[in-house]
Motif scaffolding. Structure first.
Motif, PDB file in Angstrom:
ATOM      1  N   ASN A 194       0.834  -1.202   0.000  1.00 14.19           N
ATOM      2  CA  ASN A 194       0.000   0.000   0.000  1.00 14.19           C
ATOM      3  C   ASN A 194       0.868   1.251   0.000  1.00 14.19           C
ATOM      4  OD1 ASN A 194      -2.370   1.439   0.001  1.00 14.19           O
ATOM      5  ND2 ASN A 194      -2.931   0.947   2.100  1.00 14.19           N
ATOM      6  N   SER A 216      -3.136   2.990   9.110  1.00 16.17           N
ATOM      7  CA  SER A 216      -4.386   2.705   8.397  1.00 16.17           C
ATOM      8  C   SER A 216      -5.367   2.100   9.375  1.00 16.17           C
ATOM      9  CB  SER A 216      -4.127   1.729   7.240  1.00 16.17           C
ATOM     10  OG  SER A 216      -5.315   1.478   6.525  1.00 16.17           O
ATOM     11  N   THR A 228      -6.546   6.130   5.814  1.00 12.86           N
ATOM     12  CA  THR A 228      -5.133   5.794   5.614  1.00 12.86           C
ATOM     13  C   THR A 228      -4.322   7.074   5.600  1.00 12.86           C
ATOM     14  OG1 THR A 228      -5.674   3.833   4.303  1.00 12.86           O
ATOM     15  CG2 THR A 228      -3.461   4.719   4.059  1.00 12.86           C
TER      16      THR A 228
END
Length: 255
Positions: A194, A216, A228
Motif C-alpha cells: 500500500n 491505516s 489511511t
C-alpha cells in the motif's frame, strides 16, 4: 482541532493524547483533564477566569466542579506536560484565573475533512496534501493512532495516562518506515504494498535522510474502507524530523 505546543508536543483533544513528536512518548489524559487543556489552549494566552473554566469544563457537560477540583486538574496537566519536557506552560494569575505562558507557542491544527459520501457512491477520496514544516510533522498521523473502540476504552479508564509504542521497518536500504501500531507479518506486507502504491500515485520517493510514517484504520461500516495516512518525512540532525509531506485518504481501497 488539535494543537502543537512549543513545537514539540502534539495534543489531540478527541482522545486526550499528549505526544512528544520526536520520541513518540505519550500521556493519555482523562476526559476532564483533556477538556480543561483544550479550553486553555484555545484561549490564545488570554486570561481564563475560574468561573469560566468551571462552567465550560464541568457545568456545560452536566457535572459539578469546584475550585478544589479545578486546582487538582491544573496540577495534573502541569505534571503531565512536565513529564514530556515542558514546564511553566500554564500560569496561575492570583485571584483571577489561568492562562498559557505567552512564551510558549501554540499552533492550531485542523484535521483534514473528507466529503461525506452516500452508501451507494463509495468513490475513493483524493488525498489531502500539506507541507507545513515541523509544526505539522506528525499532525494527522497521530489523529489515527487510536481506533474508535480503543479510544472509548482508554477514555474511561481510571488511570491518568497511558503510553504507546512505535514500530519500525524498512521500505528499502535507505528509507525506514514507522508504523503507529503493531501488525502481523501478513498485514505488514500488505501495508508495504500500500505504501509503494501511494508513493507511485503521488510521484513520491523515500531515500536517504527520509522516513515514512504510516497508519491505516479499518472502517466500522460496510460502506467505507476506513482511513489511511502516509507521511514522507525528512530527517535532520540527530535523526529528528524536520518536515513532512502528508497524504490522507478516506475510504482508500488498496489493491
Amino acid at each position: 482541532m488539535a494543537f502543537i505546543i512549543a513545537g514539540i508536543l502534539f495534543f489531540n483533544p478527541e482522545d486526550g493524547a499528549l505526544t512528544h513528536t520526536e520520541t513518540g512518548e505519550s500521556i493519555k489524559l482523562t476526559i476532564t483533564a483533556a477538556r480543561l487543556l483544550d479550553n486553555i489552549l484555545r484561549s490564545e494566552a488570554q486570561l481564563l477566569s475560574r468561573e469560566t473554566l468551571l462552567k465550560e469544563v464541568w457545568d456545560d457537560h452536566g457535572f459539578q466542579g469546584s475550585n478544589s477540583s479545578l486546582n487538582q486538574y491544573i496540577s495534573i496537566l502541569r505534571r503531565s506536560l512536565a513529564a514530556l519536557g515542558l514546564s511553566d506552560v500554564i500560569i496561575t494569575v492570583p485571584k483571577a484565573g489561568f492562562r498559557i505562558n505567552p512564551a510558549v507557542s501554540v499552533a492550531r491544527l485542523a484535521p483534514p475533512h473528507a466529503d461525506i459520501q452516500r452508501a451507494e457512491e463509495p468513490a475513493q477520496a483524493a488525498p489531502v496534501r500539506s507541507q507545513q514544516g515541523k509544526a505539522q510533522t506528525i499532525l494527522v498521523s497521530l489523529l489515527l493512532l487510536v481506533s474508535a473502540a480503543g479510544a472509548f476504552y482508554l477514555a474511561f479508564q481510571p488511570d491518568i495516562f497511558h503510553s504507546f509504542r512505535l514500530f519500525h521497518d524498512r521500505l528499502n536500504d535507505e528509507c525506514s518506515v514507522v508504523f503507529m501500531k503493531d501488525i502481523d507479518g501478513k498485514t505488514r506486507n500488505a501495508a508495504m504494498k500500500n505504501i509503494s502504491a501511494i508513493l507511485n500515485e503521488n510521484k513520491g520517493e523515500c531515500g536517504k535522510n527520509q522516513r515514512i510514517i504510516f497508519d491505516s484504520n479499518d472502517s466500522f461500516t460496510t460502506h467505507s474502507a476506513g482511513r489511511t495516512l502516509l507521511s514522507i518525512c525528512t530527517t535532520g540532525k540527530s535523526n529528528q524530523t524536520s518536515s513532512c509531506d502528508n497524504f490522507f485518504y478516506n475510504n482508500r481501497k488498496s489493491g
